[in-house]
Scaffold this active site. Structure first.
Site: not given
Length: 452
Positions: A175, A294
């Site tokens: 992140k 994902h």
């Protein structure tokens, strides 16, 4: 018009629209071992009888059309019609029914998840007679699942490649997901891996944007990976996102990843599509790359309780299409998912043989025969204090992914990674010694943190 014709018309046709129930509702049908079975949650429009709604679902997802056509006579429809075998009311829900539909194997192309979904969930979800429709579960017979290669490697081969046994694997999503330059991104990867994680991960949105083109990201991540490997003596991986706008571009990125010698790439299988996913899985199998999947966009499909397709269907399809990891909910983090049904997904992904168990949302006994398993990934709002619960819920064959739970550590990324690794090893050791993680979990972690 003679009265005779009038009566005949009112039996089978209303303004040219067939009464599907006549052909497709067959409660005495005995399902075959080779049939694909589907469980639909049907909510009919007011005034539509459940049997008719169930048959409409069967018809539109197999051979039916809205009227009788002369070409019906040119084939044996009974051989190829899906049969609605039973409809049962859902306890506690008004006007909801579970319809069981059996599809003969000949309706599907071998080795094509795309074709299976086009048939089973194609047009039928827009049907006027249904207020809502949800595909709850599929039973894939061995006769069909054997036409797929399945996961490129599977759980055991992955452990052998990574040389990591007896504990869950640790991951971390880098992140902020967008906006870092490739160099800073690589630095975050290095710090997390150096601290003790097994994997770091591209977020699903990281493809090839102006601030970080894919080739630059791949190079810096590979450098981070090798540096961390050299310093820790462990095999490390970073899920390099190969998802792209075209299949060709995606394979190009996977080829580049292979040339860099990294162990794993990643794909968004719902936004990328099953056809692309199966192609990539075949490439990964042939070239020794692990494939992380994902599930971006899954909640668009599976969030509604009465409409869409449950995630267990999307997960079974992924196991056939191919993937070594897939995110499967956490039970304890920030995203929705109750414990029983999440454990149901996890078993469907990992095990060879899964018994029917309605309490966990498993409508059919599923036999995967010898298809390799997929490692479930717990990701989304979990942190180090969830570790005892996660170790207990998921067992050893899982990847626990802490994004903010690693990078949000007040001392920085590497100490965040160290904290996760220490907590994991402490929980696994305590579990192996027979201690109760549910009761003593926090105490175990506090003890371990003194010395790390």
């Amino acid at each position: 018009m003679s009265p005779q014709t009038e009566t005949k018309a009112s039996v089978g046709f209303k303004a040219g629209v067939k009464d599907y129930k006549l052909t497709y509702y067959t409660p005495d049908y005995e399902t075959k071992d080779t049939d694909i079975l589907a469980a639909f949650r049907v909510t009919p429009q007011p005034g539509v009888p459940p049997x008719x709604x169930x048959x409409x679902x069967x018809x539109e997802s197999s051979t039916g059309t809205w009227t009788t056509v002369w070409t019906d006579g040119x084939t044996s429809l009974d051989r190829x019609x899906x049969x609605x075998x039973x409809x049962x009311x859902v306890p506690g829900e008004e006007n909801q029914y579970i319809a069981y539909v059996a599809y003969p194997l000949d309706l599907f192309e071998e080795g094509s998840v795309t074709n299976m979904f086009t048939s089973i969930v194609g047009n039928v979800f827009g049907f006027k007679a249904l207020r809502a429709l949800r595909l709850e579960d599929l039973r894939i017979p061995p006769a069909y699942s054997k036409t797929f290669l399945g996961p490129p490697h599977g759980i055991q081969v992955e452990r052998d490649k990574l040389n990591k046994y007896g504990r869950p694997l640790l991951g971390c999503t880098i992140k902020p997901k967008l906006g870092l330059s490739a160099k800073n991104y690589g630095r975050a990867v290095y710090e997390c891996l150096r601290g003790g994680l097994d994997f770091t991960k591209d977020d699903e949105n990281v493809n090839s944007q102006p601030f970080m083109r894919w080739r630059x990201x791949f190079l810096f991540c590979a450098e981070a990976l090798y540096k961390a490997q050299a310093e820790t003596g462990e095999i490390k991986g970073h899920y390099l996102n190969a998802t792209a706008g075209t299949c060709e571009e995606m394979i190009k990125r996977a080829v580049f990843a292979r040339e860099l010698g990294v162990p794993i790439v990643m794909h968004d299988y719902l936004t990328g599509g099953f056809t692309a996913n199966t192609s990539l899985a075949h490439y990964c199998r042939d070239n020794g790359l692990l494939l992380h999947i994902h599930r971006a966009m899954h909640a668009v499909i599976d969030r509604q309780k009465n409409h869409g397709x449950x995630f267990r269907v999307x997960x079974k399809a992924l196991r056939m299409s191919g993937g070594d990891h897939i995110x499967x909910g956490t039970v304890v983090g920030k995203l929705e998912g109750d414990r029983e049904s999440t454990l149901g997904f996890v078993d469907l992904l990992r095990d060879d043989y899964i018994e029917k168990d309605r309490s966990r949302g498993i409508f059919f006994t599923q036999d995967w025969v010898s298809m390799p398993g997929v490692i479930p990934v717990a990701s989304g709002g979990i942190h180090v204090w969830h570790m005892p619960a996660l170790t207990e819920i998921f067992g050893d064959d899982a990847v626990l992914q802490f994004g903010g739970g690693t990078l949000g550590h007040p001392w920085g990324n590497a100490p965040g990674a160290v904290a996760n690794r220490v907590a994991l090893e402490a929980c696994v050791q305590a579990r192996n010694e027979g201690r109760d993680l549910a009761v003593e979990g926090n105490e175990i972690i506090r003890e371990a943190s003194k010395w790390s």
